[in-house]
Write a protein that holds these residues in place. Sequence first.
Motif, PDB file in Angstrom:
ATOM      1  N   UNK A 324       0.615  -1.366  -0.071  1.00 43.49           N
ATOM      2  CA  UNK A 324      -0.223  -0.239   0.080  1.00 43.49           C
ATOM      3  C   UNK A 324       0.842   1.488  -0.316  1.00 43.49           C
ATOM      4  N   UNK A 325       1.545   1.319   0.803  1.00 39.36           N
ATOM      5  CA  UNK A 325       2.518   2.071   0.979  1.00 39.36           C
ATOM      6  C   UNK A 325       3.009   2.857  -0.543  1.00 39.36           C
ATOM      7  N   UNK A 326       3.630   1.722  -1.394  1.00 35.05           N
ATOM      8  CA  UNK A 326       4.555   1.864  -2.673  1.00 35.05           C
ATOM      9  C   UNK A 326       3.129   2.592  -3.764  1.00 35.05           C
ATOM     10  N   UNK A 327       2.207   2.003  -3.285  1.00 39.90           N
ATOM     11  CA  UNK A 327       1.036   2.307  -4.403  1.00 39.90           C
ATOM     12  C   UNK A 327       0.154   3.558  -4.262  1.00 39.90           C
ATOM     13  N   UNK A 328       0.390   4.090  -2.591  1.00 36.46           N
ATOM     14  CA  UNK A 328      -0.489   5.311  -2.880  1.00 36.46           C
ATOM     15  C   UNK A 328       1.098   6.407  -3.157  1.00 36.46           C
ATOM     16  N   UNK A 329       2.161   5.978  -3.043  1.00 38.34           N
ATOM     17  CA  UNK A 329       3.178   7.013  -3.868  1.00 38.34           C
ATOM     18  C   UNK A 329       2.554   7.134  -5.060  1.00 38.34           C
ATOM     19  N   UNK A 330       2.782   6.265  -5.869  1.00 37.74           N
ATOM     20  CA  UNK A 330       2.215   5.921  -7.455  1.00 37.74           C
ATOM     21  C   UNK A 330       1.486   6.544  -7.648  1.00 37.74           C
ATOM     22  N   UNK A 331       0.335   6.835  -6.624  1.00 39.00           N
ATOM     23  CA  UNK A 331      -1.358   7.965  -7.048  1.00 39.00           C
ATOM     24  C   UNK A 331      -1.142   8.604  -6.609  1.00 39.00           C
ATOM     25  N   UNK A 332      -0.157   8.922  -5.962  1.00 38.05           N
ATOM     26  CA  UNK A 332      -0.010  10.385  -5.839  1.00 38.05           C
ATOM     27  C   UNK A 332       0.750  11.133  -6.558  1.00 38.05           C
ATOM     28  N   UNK A 333       1.586  10.652  -7.313  1.00 35.98           N
ATOM     29  CA  UNK A 333       2.459  11.897  -8.503  1.00 35.98           C
ATOM     30  C   UNK A 333       1.626  12.059  -9.308  1.00 35.98           C
ATOM     31  N   UNK A 334       0.152  10.463  -9.656  1.00 37.32           N
ATOM     32  CA  UNK A 334       0.187  10.942 -11.338  1.00 37.32           C
ATOM     33  C   UNK A 334      -1.696  11.517 -10.449  1.00 37.32           C
ATOM     34  N   UNK A 335      -2.073  11.488  -9.731  1.00 36.00           N
ATOM     35  CA  UNK A 335      -2.788  12.465  -9.582  1.00 36.00           C
ATOM     36  C   UNK A 335      -2.449  13.737  -9.330  1.00 36.00           C
ATOM     37  N   UNK A 336      -1.058  14.516  -8.815  1.00 29.86           N
ATOM     38  CA  UNK A 336      -0.503  15.713  -9.044  1.00 29.86           C
ATOM     39  C   UNK A 336      -0.242  15.914  -9.781  1.00 29.86           C
ATOM     40  N   UNK A 337       0.076  15.567 -11.381  1.00 26.72           N
ATOM     41  CA  UNK A 337       0.906  15.435 -12.392  1.00 26.72           C
ATOM     42  C   UNK A 337      -0.323  14.962 -13.741  1.00 26.72           C
ATOM     43  N   UNK A 338      -1.555  15.384 -13.073  1.00 33.57           N
ATOM     44  CA  UNK A 338      -3.253  14.643 -13.964  1.00 33.57           C
ATOM     45  C   UNK A 338      -3.106  13.941 -15.168  1.00 33.57           C
ATOM     46  N   UNK A 339      -2.177  12.442 -14.542  1.00 27.58           N
ATOM     47  CA  UNK A 339      -2.283  11.967 -15.532  1.00 27.58           C
ATOM     48  C   UNK A 339      -3.516  10.998 -15.410  1.00 27.58           C
ATOM     49  N   UNK A 340      -3.805  10.284 -17.012  1.00 27.02           N
ATOM     50  CA  UNK A 340      -5.033   9.878 -17.596  1.00 27.02           C
ATOM     51  C   UNK A 340      -6.151   9.279 -16.523  1.00 27.02           C
ATOM     52  N   UNK A 341      -6.867   8.966 -17.198  1.00 23.42           N
ATOM     53  CA  UNK A 341      -7.866   8.476 -15.571  1.00 23.42           C
ATOM     54  C   UNK A 341      -7.377   7.261 -15.573  1.00 23.42           C
ATOM     55  N   UNK A 342      -7.203   6.365 -16.710  1.00 19.52           N
ATOM     56  CA  UNK A 342      -7.515   4.947 -16.998  1.00 19.52           C
ATOM     57  C   UNK A 342      -5.842   4.772 -15.939  1.00 19.52           C
ATOM     58  N   UNK A 343      -4.700   5.449 -16.016  1.00 18.43           N
ATOM     59  CA  UNK A 343      -3.864   5.470 -15.353  1.00 18.43           C
ATOM     60  C   UNK A 343      -4.114   5.045 -13.832  1.00 18.43           C
TER      61      UNK A 343
END
Length: 447
Positions: A324-343
């Motif tokens: 979960x720790x690793x997943x959250x870092x990835x999710x935060x980065x995607x939301x922060x950079x405005x990544x595609x909804x699918x990602x």
Amino acid sequence: MNKQEKVNHSYIIGISLISALGGYLFGFDFAVISGALPFLRMSFQLDAWWEGFLTGSLALGCIIGCLFAGNIAERFGRRPGLMLAALIFAFSSLGMAFSWGLSSFVTMRFLSGIGVGMASILSPMYIAEISPAKIRGRNVAINQLTIVIGILITNLVNYFISDDDPEVWRWMFGLGAIPATFFFLGVIWLPESPRWYALVGKHQKAKEVLARLGSPLYVEKTLSEINASVTGTIKSSYRDVFGKAVRPAILVGITLAVFQQICGINVVFNYTSTIFEAAGASLDRQLLETVSIGVVNLIFTFLAMWQVDRLGRRPLMLFGAIGLALSYVGLALLLQTGAYTALISIVVLLAIAIYATSLAPVTWVIISEIFPNRIRSKASSIAIISLWAAYFILVFTFPVLVEKLGAYGPFYLYAGICLLGFLFIKLRVKETKGQTLEQLEETFTSH
């Protein structure tokens, strides 16, 4: 288990499934808010504070329900407590559906929480007490299975009945009366816990229930272990729960219960619409994401049930915390950079899969196992009260944190919490698989 110590697997699974319908009610109320929030925001003009309080009011009721459940389970038995939980849930579901304003809705959601809180203690406790050691982990995990089935079915219903009617949330909540009624009718058929019978001195009744669960040798051995663990005990109090001998078990139980919530995953379940709205998704896509989450949650809960008595509790908990720790870092980065909804969706589903395989079911299993017979009901109450208090803090603060930090900010915080949880599990949590409840008294108490 010795071949002569045969157990009636089909009967034990049957009564475990009925008891675990309490988990379905938990899953329903847990999930229904995610689909209903977009409509509740419109109906009640919710700001961030009220959105968090409305969502978290369930947890406040759960805390009260946990307090009631411990006393009811000790004085009257596990079965009457389960029946009362079902009745409260049915009444409050209809109450939410017919509420006339925000205050009446929050009151009824609080009342619903009392029923959910009672079931959240009594269902896994009952299953643990009627299950042989070698299949106890799988059987208690049935409670988690019904929780995720409740989440999935509720998300599916929410998706298919959602339309342009701003009052559709009334149907979403009112439908909860149906599973509550089935649960009540099912509990009527259940036997009382043999361990409760032994605690109140009804040894013949305990023997009769055990005879329905297994062979004469199984009855003799199990009854002997139960009687040895309760001999000479007196009525327990909450002071006994914090006695020096049982303090190690209480520390583990409370910490794991709190960690299961503040690890952060339940903001994904409860605030799916908020997260995906921040990613630019339409309302229909937001509701569809709740369905995807429910499907993944169900699939990986089956995996956890298959592995919990094989791999053990501790390895699964360690995997969940670091994953979960690793997943959250990835999710935060995607939301922060405005990544595609699918990602974003892929990472969210990965986090759900990790949680469903580890922290979600295994925490309930461990809490149901580690406390001594004489204080199990009260100790379980305290651990699960802690769980619901942590849940309230989590869901109440999330909308406020999003308003201050953006949708991505809280997930960096949750990642740090997961790393701390990993260290605690590594240092303080012992393996429990394959041991009887009476043997675990030796493992988790100090002498």
